[in-house]
Design a protein around this motif. Sequence first.
Motif, mmCIF file in Angstrom:
data_model
loop_
_atom_site.group_PDB
_atom_site.id
_atom_site.type_symbol
_atom_site.label_atom_id
_atom_site.label_comp_id
_atom_site.label_asym_id
_atom_site.label_seq_id
_atom_site.Cartn_x
_atom_site.Cartn_y
_atom_site.Cartn_z
ATOM 1 N N THR A 1 -65.934 18.270 8.493
ATOM 2 C CA THR A 1 -66.661 17.681 7.380
ATOM 3 C C THR A 1 -67.029 16.245 8.064
ATOM 4 O O THR A 1 -65.923 15.764 8.666
ATOM 5 N N ILE A 2 -67.697 15.460 7.396
ATOM 6 C CA ILE A 2 -68.007 14.289 7.639
ATOM 7 C C ILE A 2 -66.700 13.123 7.528
ATOM 8 O O ILE A 2 -66.300 12.519 8.244
ATOM 9 N N GLY A 3 -65.877 13.630 6.357
ATOM 10 C CA GLY A 3 -64.890 13.043 5.921
ATOM 11 C C GLY A 3 -63.397 13.166 6.627
ATOM 12 O O GLY A 3 -62.437 12.692 6.735
ATOM 13 N N GLY A 4 -63.620 14.101 7.833
ATOM 14 C CA GLY A 4 -62.563 14.461 8.827
ATOM 15 C C GLY A 4 -61.837 15.653 8.424
ATOM 16 O O GLY A 4 -60.959 15.918 9.249
ATOM 17 N N ALA A 5 -62.050 16.268 7.327
ATOM 18 C CA ALA A 5 -61.151 17.548 6.877
ATOM 19 C C ALA A 5 -61.797 18.656 7.931
ATOM 20 O O ALA A 5 -62.720 18.717 8.189
ATOM 21 N N THR A 6 -60.828 19.556 8.261
ATOM 22 C CA THR A 6 -60.930 20.769 8.725
ATOM 23 C C THR A 6 -60.808 21.998 8.301
ATOM 24 O O THR A 6 -59.467 21.882 7.697
ATOM 25 N N HIS A 7 -61.604 22.746 7.997
ATOM 26 C CA HIS A 7 -61.244 24.173 7.500
ATOM 27 C C HIS A 7 -61.570 25.328 8.320
ATOM 28 O O HIS A 7 -62.602 25.242 9.082
ATOM 29 N N LYS A 8 -60.883 26.427 8.288
ATOM 30 C CA LYS A 8 -60.752 27.609 9.054
ATOM 31 C C LYS A 8 -61.285 28.858 8.057
ATOM 32 O O LYS A 8 -60.559 29.019 7.146
ATOM 33 N N LEU A 9 -62.239 29.332 8.412
ATOM 34 C CA LEU A 9 -62.747 30.150 7.189
ATOM 35 C C LEU A 9 -63.106 31.529 8.039
ATOM 36 O O LEU A 9 -63.419 31.774 9.115
ATOM 37 N N ARG A 10 -62.775 32.654 7.256
ATOM 38 C CA ARG A 10 -62.968 34.016 7.754
ATOM 39 C C ARG A 10 -64.105 34.339 7.433
ATOM 40 O O ARG A 10 -64.691 35.178 6.521
ATOM 41 N N THR A 11 -65.209 34.290 8.556
ATOM 42 C CA THR A 11 -66.473 34.625 8.707
ATOM 43 C C THR A 11 -67.021 34.654 10.071
ATOM 44 O O THR A 11 -66.249 34.237 10.772
ATOM 45 N N THR A 12 -68.109 35.109 10.458
ATOM 46 C CA THR A 12 -68.718 34.825 11.679
ATOM 47 C C THR A 12 -69.406 33.718 11.815
ATOM 48 O O THR A 12 -70.126 33.156 10.886
#
Length: 63
Positions: free
Chosen positions: A8-19
């Motif tokens: 994200t622009i704010g620097g947060a990183t998310h790992k999501l279960r999707t393609t």
Amino acid sequence: MKLIRVQTIGGATHKLRTTYQEARRALDHAGTVVLIGTNLNGRRVIIPIASIDSITEVFDDVD
């Protein structure tokens, strides 16, 4: 398992279960306001489209 990493622009990183293709299809849809996915802990993550900086495919094989 297919994973993507959303930065994200704010620097947060998310790992999501999707393609990557499913996420890209959702982002390209005109009415999409948020990206909703499931993280590695099985919890729902809601990310506003306006705050997404980048999406990359992750090749981890996490079960």
